[in-house]
Design a protein around this motif. Structure first.
Motif, short mmCIF file in Angstrom:
data_model
loop_
_atom_site.label_atom_id
_atom_site.label_comp_id
_atom_site.label_asym_id
_atom_site.label_seq_id
_atom_site.Cartn_x
_atom_site.Cartn_y
_atom_site.Cartn_z
N ARG A 86 0.83 -0.97 0.09
CA ARG A 86 -0.07 -0.10 -0.24
C ARG A 86 0.82 1.17 0.30
O ARG A 86 0.14 2.42 0.42
CB ARG A 86 -1.10 0.02 1.00
N THR A 87 2.32 1.01 -0.15
CA THR A 87 3.13 2.25 -0.82
C THR A 87 2.70 3.17 -1.47
O THR A 87 2.58 2.00 -2.61
CB THR A 87 4.74 1.85 -0.53
N ARG A 88 2.44 4.33 -2.16
CA ARG A 88 2.31 4.72 -2.86
C ARG A 88 3.55 4.66 -4.21
O ARG A 88 4.63 5.53 -3.36
CB ARG A 88 1.35 6.14 -3.14
N LEU A 89 3.10 4.86 -4.59
CA LEU A 89 4.60 4.92 -5.97
C LEU A 89 3.77 6.29 -7.44
O LEU A 89 2.70 5.43 -8.05
CB LEU A 89 4.86 3.92 -6.36
N GLY A 90 5.39 6.64 -7.90
CA GLY A 90 4.81 6.67 -9.13
C GLY A 90 5.79 7.17 -9.97
O GLY A 90 7.23 7.39 -8.83
N HIS A 91 6.15 7.66 -11.22
CA HIS A 91 7.16 8.13 -11.98
C HIS A 91 7.36 9.38 -12.48
O HIS A 91 6.60 9.99 -12.70
CB HIS A 91 6.94 7.09 -12.11
N GLY A 92 8.09 9.77 -12.84
CA GLY A 92 8.23 11.31 -13.30
C GLY A 92 9.22 11.52 -14.51
O GLY A 92 10.26 10.91 -13.93
N GLY A 93 8.63 11.02 -15.84
CA GLY A 93 9.53 11.51 -16.75
C GLY A 93 8.81 10.10 -17.48
O GLY A 93 10.00 9.46 -17.65
N THR A 94 8.50 9.81 -18.26
CA THR A 94 8.07 8.46 -18.82
C THR A 94 9.55 8.52 -19.99
O THR A 94 9.74 9.69 -20.36
CB THR A 94 6.64 8.46 -19.40
N LEU A 95 9.92 6.82 -19.69
CA LEU A 95 10.66 6.66 -21.12
C LEU A 95 10.70 5.28 -21.74
O LEU A 95 9.67 4.69 -21.41
CB LEU A 95 11.83 6.11 -20.07
N ASP A 96 10.07 5.10 -23.10
CA ASP A 96 10.14 4.44 -24.29
C ASP A 96 10.59 3.39 -24.23
O ASP A 96 11.32 3.67 -23.47
CB ASP A 96 10.42 4.92 -25.27
N PRO A 97 9.81 1.91 -24.55
CA PRO A 97 10.34 0.93 -23.80
C PRO A 97 12.37 0.89 -24.69
O PRO A 97 12.30 0.48 -24.20
CB PRO A 97 9.90 -0.21 -24.96
#
Length: 290
Positions: free
Chosen positions: A31-42
């Motif tokens: 239940r730890t909130r997680l997110g990312h900043g700045g998507t990278l393409d595959p």
């Protein structure tokens, strides 16, 4: 363990940014909130910044930070996705381009410029992702946007391969730079490789692999204040902290600032807000985790 902060993952090729977040869930309590900043393409590799806990509220500061990329551009062909993962179409009858012509074209890209994002992007067109429409063969018409390119360094050039290092601002697509550079030179171009070296102060020298163990990942956590470097700040008293958390303004003897950071005596983030005529009005308050 640290309950809020940032983690830099050295993303590998062939996986999505969402895949990295899914793997990182094993490193933190449920239940730890997680997110990312700045998507990278595959296809892209390198710095992917993850935020956990209260730090997810600060991802906007990561996303707007300046970025550095190293890329390999392939001339003499185009790609429907503007990179090597797309359908490649060779340009017939093109000749090698002189390095001087490349440098001239590069110089024309420096500063605030208008850029059309790739058709295969996550931007929305009439409520749908552009890449979803493009994969169906639909015509994708994206509006140009103003982006900033601070510097382009030519690292190596042997036709048809060009290696560049690019410093740029938020919203810049390196795939569009490859496409536009190839079009300007009349030979076509697409991204063959892409590495993100840095986002703001987040760099590869303090990162972990997506395959890292929990113990390895938790050894290289970044504090909540990491993406706020450069913003004016000060430490405040316990009484001032209580006032802020009750939604009150406090008086501070500092120069006015559109964004101002206040910390407790230990340097932990308390709030971000606006400072006008010595009065600090919080816009983002970090609740106590104690």
């Amino acid at each position: 363990m640290q309950t809020s902060g940032f983690l830099v993952v050295n993303k590998t090729q062939g996986i999505t940014s969402r895949d990295v977040v899914n793997r990182a869930m094993n490193w933190f309590p449920k239940r730890t909130r997680l997110g990312h900043g700045g998507t990278l393409d595959p296809l892209a590799t390198g710095v992917l910044v993850l935020a956990f806990g209260q730090a997810t509220r600060l991802l906007e500061y990561v996303q707007r930070s300046p970025k550095t990329y190293t890329t390999k551009i392939i001339f003499g062909a185009t790609s429907d996705s503007d990179d090597a993962d797309g359908v490649i179409t060779p340009r017939e009858g093109v000749s090698p381009v002189d390095e001087s012509a490349i440098r001239t074209a590069m110089n024309g890209m420096i500063g605030d410029i208008s850029q059309i994002p790739p058709a295969f992007s996550a931007l929305k067109v009439e409520g749908q992702r552009a890449y979803a429409l493009a994969r169906k063969g639909a015509e994708v018409d994206l509006e140009p946007r103003t982006i900033r390119i601070d510097h382009i360094e030519l690292l190596e050039y042997t036709w048809p391969t060009l290696r560049l290092k690019i410093d740029c601002g938020k919203g810049t697509y390196i795939r569009s730079i490859a496409r536009d550079l190839g079009n300007t030179l009349g030979v076509g171009g697409y991204v063959g490789e892409l590495l993100r070296d840095r986002i703001g102060g987040f760099a590869l020298d303090k990162s972990v692999s997506p395959e890292a163990t929990r113990e390895e990942a938790l050894r290289v956590l970044w504090p909540m204040t990491a993406p706020l470097r450069g913003l004016p700040r000060c430490n405040i008293s316990a009484e001032e902290i209580r006032n802020i958390r009750f939604g009150r303004t406090i008086n501070l003897k500092h120069a006015d600032a559109e964004e101002f950071v206040v910390l407790d005596e230990n340097g932990e983030l308390i709030a971000i807000g606006k400072l006008t005529n010595g009065k600090f009005q919080p816009t983002k308050v970090i609740p106590s985790e104690g």
